[in-house]
Design a protein around this motif. Structure first.
Motif, PDB file in Angstrom:
ATOM      1  N   VAL A 164       0.929  -1.189   0.016  1.00  0.00           N
ATOM      2  CA  VAL A 164       0.028  -0.019   0.031  1.00  0.00           C
ATOM      3  C   VAL A 164       0.901   1.052  -0.014  1.00  0.00           C
ATOM      4  O   VAL A 164       2.047   1.167   0.731  1.00  0.00           O
ATOM      5  CB  VAL A 164      -0.877   0.056   1.364  1.00  0.00           C
ATOM      6  CG1 VAL A 164      -1.648   1.195   1.173  1.00  0.00           C
ATOM      7  CG2 VAL A 164      -2.039  -1.246   1.318  1.00  0.00           C
ATOM      8  N   VAL A 165       0.495   2.242  -0.693  1.00  0.00           N
ATOM      9  CA  VAL A 165       1.230   3.649  -0.603  1.00  0.00           C
ATOM     10  C   VAL A 165       0.160   4.698  -0.665  1.00  0.00           C
ATOM     11  O   VAL A 165      -0.612   4.572  -1.728  1.00  0.00           O
ATOM     12  CB  VAL A 165       2.148   3.706  -2.153  1.00  0.00           C
ATOM     13  CG1 VAL A 165       2.964   4.921  -2.031  1.00  0.00           C
ATOM     14  CG2 VAL A 165       3.019   2.621  -2.381  1.00  0.00           C
ATOM     15  N   VAL A 166       0.076   5.404   0.381  1.00  0.00           N
ATOM     16  CA  VAL A 166      -0.743   6.321   0.695  1.00  0.00           C
ATOM     17  C   VAL A 166      -0.129   7.660   0.754  1.00  0.00           C
ATOM     18  O   VAL A 166       0.800   8.002   1.413  1.00  0.00           O
ATOM     19  CB  VAL A 166      -1.676   6.066   1.845  1.00  0.00           C
ATOM     20  CG1 VAL A 166      -2.481   7.050   2.196  1.00  0.00           C
ATOM     21  CG2 VAL A 166      -2.130   4.590   1.834  1.00  0.00           C
ATOM     22  N   THR A 167      -0.882   8.760  -0.135  1.00  0.00           N
ATOM     23  CA  THR A 167      -0.262   9.990  -0.073  1.00  0.00           C
ATOM     24  C   THR A 167      -1.300  10.739   1.049  1.00  0.00           C
ATOM     25  O   THR A 167      -2.315  10.766   0.645  1.00  0.00           O
ATOM     26  CB  THR A 167      -0.051  10.671  -1.333  1.00  0.00           C
ATOM     27  OG1 THR A 167       0.555   9.882  -2.213  1.00  0.00           O
ATOM     28  CG2 THR A 167       0.379  12.086  -1.254  1.00  0.00           C
ATOM     29  N   VAL A 168      -0.686  11.340   1.882  1.00  0.00           N
ATOM     30  CA  VAL A 168      -1.529  12.077   2.942  1.00  0.00           C
ATOM     31  C   VAL A 168      -1.121  13.725   2.595  1.00  0.00           C
ATOM     32  O   VAL A 168      -0.018  14.221   2.878  1.00  0.00           O
ATOM     33  CB  VAL A 168      -1.294  11.958   4.252  1.00  0.00           C
ATOM     34  CG1 VAL A 168      -2.208  12.510   5.186  1.00  0.00           C
ATOM     35  CG2 VAL A 168      -1.489  10.279   4.410  1.00  0.00           C
TER      36      VAL A 168
END
Length: 630
Positions: free
Chosen positions: A531-535
Motif C-alpha cells: 500500500v502506498v498512501v499520500t496524505v
C-alpha cells in the motif's frame, strides 16, 4: 589519395565515366558516352545538325539523371543532434532479443540507422481488415550480394565493366517479422522469426561493410549545398563519438563522394569549404585558427536556454522523479523479473491520495486534486513500474482520466514505443462507460502516449457491436466475467486471475472510493501486496468520499481498531507525506481454481443502443468496422 580519405584532390568533379559504390547502392554513369534517344527517334529524313543532337542528348541525360537523385531528408544537424540514446537504440534493433513495439513515427526515424543490417525479403501483404501489414527481413549477411561470372562481357558502349566487390554471405541467419498496424493508432511490432538466434557478427562489423541511409543522406545533403566532399568528411568526422553513435565509425571521404556522385554529374560548379575551415596542401581540409568546430556552432545555435536542453523534444507535461527518492519506494514495488505471486495472482499495489480526514474527494462525482507536484511525479513513477493501472467506473466517469504515465523516459515521453506505459483497466460491470474518440484515454492512445483500455464487464445484456469494435480499433477490449460474490459483485480474485491470464504480472489500483474500501476488507487482505498512501495537509470536511475499512468488533461486540499496517515507512514529498506499508494477511479458505477468460464477442443487441451518430463519427474521424462474427 591518403588512406584516411583526406585526398589531395579537393574539388570532386565528374570525369568521362563515374562509378559509385556505396554498399549495395551502385550506379554507373557515362557522362560523355550517352546514346541519344532524340537521334534514334528521328529515323529517316533530314539528318539533324551535330550541335542539335548534342543539345538534345544533354537535356535528356540531365532529365534522366535528376530523376534518379533522391531528395535528402536529413542534413548535418541530424548528425550533431541525433535522437536520444541512438547508440543504444541501434543496438536493440540489431539484437532484437525480445519483441519491440514502436510508434510508426519512431520506426520511420530509427530504422534508417540500421538499414545497413536488415534487408527486406518480401511483403506478405495485409490481413482481411486491412489494418495489419506484414514484412519479413533478413540479415544482410545471409547471402552474398554478388556472384562473380567466369568472364565479364564488355559493355556495348565499350566502357570497362565495373569491378564489384564480393561481400561475404551465408554467415548469419537471423530473420525478422515486422507487423504494421494502422488503426486508431499506428504501431510497428518487430519480432524475431523462428527460433531465437543471435548474429554471428557484431554491429560494428556491419557498419564497416555498409553505410546507413542516414549517413549517406547527410553527406549528399551537404555536397548538394555546395560543399566539397573533403570538407563534408572533415566536419562529419570531427566529433567521433557522435559519428560512431550513428554508425559512422568507418566512414571515409569516398563514401561522401559516392553519396553525391550522381548530383555532381550535372552540377559542375566549383565547390567550397565550410565556414571556418580552409584547404591546407598536403593535409586536406583543416579548421582555421581560432574557429570553433562546426558541430559546436550548430549545437550552441539550437540551444536557446542550456537549462532546457535536457527536455528538448519531450512533451511539455513530462514529469521527472528524482533518482534519490526511488529507493524509498522500490521495496514495495514489483520486481522487474517477477512472474506472479505464490497464488498465481499479479502483484497488487493499492495507492491513493487522501486528506487528513481520510477523504478522497469533496463529494461523490467531484474531481478533487490533493497531491502536490512532488507526490504527483511519484505516482507516475509507480505507474511506470506496473503492467496495469486499475480504477472503477465511477472514477472513469467523474474524472475522465488519461490513465497513462507521463514520467520522463517512458513511451511517448522520451522512451521507445509504449515501454513503461501501464495498461488501463476499468471495472465496469454494467458497461456504463461510453467511450468515444474524444474520451481522454482514447485521445491518449491516438497520440501514442498510452495503451488501449481493457474494460471488465459482467455479460448478460445486449451490447452494441460498434462499441466492441471501436475499443478494439484503439487497441483495447472488453473482458467478460461471471464470477460474483455473495453481494452480487464481481469477485476480486476472479478479476486478478483474468488479468493474470492476459499476461498482467502487476496491477496498480488507484481508486475510487468503492474499489479501495472493498480491497481494505479483511477477506481481501491476501490479495494486496503493498500500500502506498499520500496524505495531503488539508481537511476536505464532512460529506466527502472517505476511505476506511469496515468496523471490527471483538467477541464481546466491543469496537476494535480495524487495521494497522505493518512494515511501515514514511517519507515527505514536498508538502505531502507518503506512507508505504503492507496489509496484515488474514487466513482465508482455499483459493478457487483459475478461470479461463476470453475477450468478449457478443451477439447483436436485442434492443439496439444508439451509441454512434454518423455525422459525429465522421467529424471524429472514426468509421466503425463491424466484425464478421457480429
Amino acid at each position: 589519395m591518403s588512406e584516411d580519405g583526406r585526398a589531395d584532390d579537393v574539388d570532386a568533379t565528374a570525369g568521362d565515366t563515374a562509378t559509385t559504390a556505396a554498399g549495395d547502392n551502385t550506379v554507373t554513369t557515362a557522362a560523355n558516352n550517352t546514346t541519344t534517344p532524340a537521334a534514334d527517334a528521328l529515323g529517316s529524313g533530314s539528318p539533324p545538325q551535330d550541335d542539335q543532337i548534342e543539345q538534345d542528348a544533354t537535356q535528356v541525360d540531365a532529365q534522366d539523371t535528376s530523376a534518379q537523385i533522391p531528395v535528402p531528408t536529413r542534413n548535418i544537424r541530424d548528425l550533431f543532434n541525433p535522437p536520444r540514446n541512438i547508440a543504444g537504440i541501434r543496438q536493440r534493433l540489431f539484437d532484437v532479443a525480445e519483441k519491440i513495439e514502436l510508434r510508426k513515427d519512431e520506426f520511420d526515424l530509427y530504422w534508417p540507422y540500421v538499414d545497413n543490417v536488415w534487408v527486406r525479403q518480401h511483403r506478405a501483404g495485409s490481413d482481411k481488415t486491412g489494418l495489419y501489414k506484414t514484412d519479413y527481413y533478413a540479415c544482410r549477411l545471409q547471402r552474398p550480394t554478388y556472384t562473380p561470372k567466369a568472364v565479364d562481357k564488355p559493355r556495348a558502349d565499350g566502357t570497362p565493366t565495373r569491378k564489384k566487390q564480393i561481400r561475404e554471405g551465408g554467415k548469419c541467419h537471423m530473420k525478422l517479422k515486422v507487423v504494421r498496424y494502422e488503426g486508431g493508432y499506428q504501431s510497428v511490432t518487430i519480432n524475431q522469426l523462428g527460433d531465437k538466434t543471435q548474429h554471428l557478427h557484431d554491429l560494428d562489423h556491419m557498419d564497416k561493410i555498409k553505410r546507413t541511409t542516414v549517413l549517406m543522406e547527410i553527406a549528399r545533403s551537404e555536397v548538394m549545398s555546395g560543399y566539397m566532399p573533403a570538407s563534408v568528411y572533415t566536419v562529419m568526422s570531427e566529433d567521433e563519438a557522435r559519428l560512431a553513435a550513428s554508425g559512422g565509425r568507418h566512414l571515409n571521404r569516398n563514401d561522401v563522394r559516392n553519396a553525391s556522385q550522381i548530383w555532381r554529374q550535372q552540377h559542375k560548379d566549383p565547390l567550397r569549404v565550410h565556414e571556418g575551415y580552409k584547404y591546407d596542401h598536403g593535409n586536406g581540409i583543416v579548421r582555421q585558427d581560432g574557429a570553433l568546430p562546426l558541430v559546436q556552432r550548430v549545437v550552441n545555435a539550437e540551444i536557446v536556454d542550456p537549462t532546457l536542453a535536457y527536455y528538448a523534444g519531450l512533451p511539455p507535461n513530462t514529469l521527472r522523479f528524482p533518482e534519490e527518492m526511488r529507493p524509498f519506494l522500490d521495496p514495495y514495488l514489483p520486481r522487474h523479473d517477477m512472474t506472479f505471486t505464490e497464488d498465481g495472482l499479479p502483484h497488487v499495489t493499492l495507492t491513493y491520495a487522501t486528506s487528513l480526514d481520510s477523504s478522497l474527494s469533496l463529494a461523490p462525482g467531484i474531481q478533487t486534486v490533493l497531491s502536490g507536484p512532488h507526490s504527483k511525479a511519484m505516482t507516475h513513477y509507480l505507474r511506470s513500474k506496473h503492467d496495469a493501472i486499475l480504477v472503477g467506473v465511477r472514477t472513469a466517469l467523474a474524472d475522465n482520466p488519461a490513465l497513462n504515465c507521463r514520467l520522463e523516459g517512458v513511451g511517448g515521453y522520451g522512451g521507445l514505443g509504449w515501454e513503461g506505459q501501464p495498461r488501463p483497466v476499468i471495472i465496469d460491470p454494467g458497461a456504463r462507460w461510453l467511450l468515444t474518440p474524444q474520451t481522454r484515454v482514447i485521445r491518449t492512445v491516438s497520440e501514442g502516449k498510452g495503451k488501449g483500455p481493457w474494460i471488465i464487464i459482467a455479460p448478460g445484456f445486449a451490447m452494441d457491436p460498434n462499441r466492441i469494435e471501436m475499443l478494439k480499433y484503439y487497441g483495447g477490449k472488453y473482458l467478460g466475467l461471471t464470477d460474483f460474490d455473495k453481494r452480487w459483485r464481481l469477485r476480486w480474485e476472479a478479476i486478478l486471475r483474468a488479468l493474470a491470464a492476459e499476461g498482467i504480472r502487476s496491477v496498480m489500483i488507484e481508486g475510487g472510493g468503492m474499489v479501495i474500501n472493498e480491497l481494505l476488507r479483511p477477506e481481501h487482505s491476501n490479495l494486496v501486496s503493498s500500500v502506498v498512501v499520500t496524505v495531503a495537509p488539508t481537511y476536505l470536511g464532512q460529506g466527502g468520499v472517505t476511505v476506511s475499512p469496515p468496523p471490527k468488533l471483538d467477541a464481546a461486540r466491543r469496537p476494535q481498531p480495524a487495521m494497522r499496517f505493518r512494515d511501515v515507512r514514511w517519507q515527505s514529498f514536498g508538502e505531502d507525506a507518503v506512507m508505504c506499508g503492507r496489509i496484515p494477511h488474514v487466513e482465508t479458505p482455499a483459493a478457487v481454481p483459475p478461470q479461463s477468460t476470453t475477450p468478449v464477442t457478443m451477439a447483436p443487441p436485442l434492443r439496439p443502443v444508439s451509441f454512434f451518430n454518423s455525422s459525429v463519427d465522421a467529424q471524429n474521424g472514426f468509421q466503425p468496422r463491424v466484425p464478421p462474427s457480429a
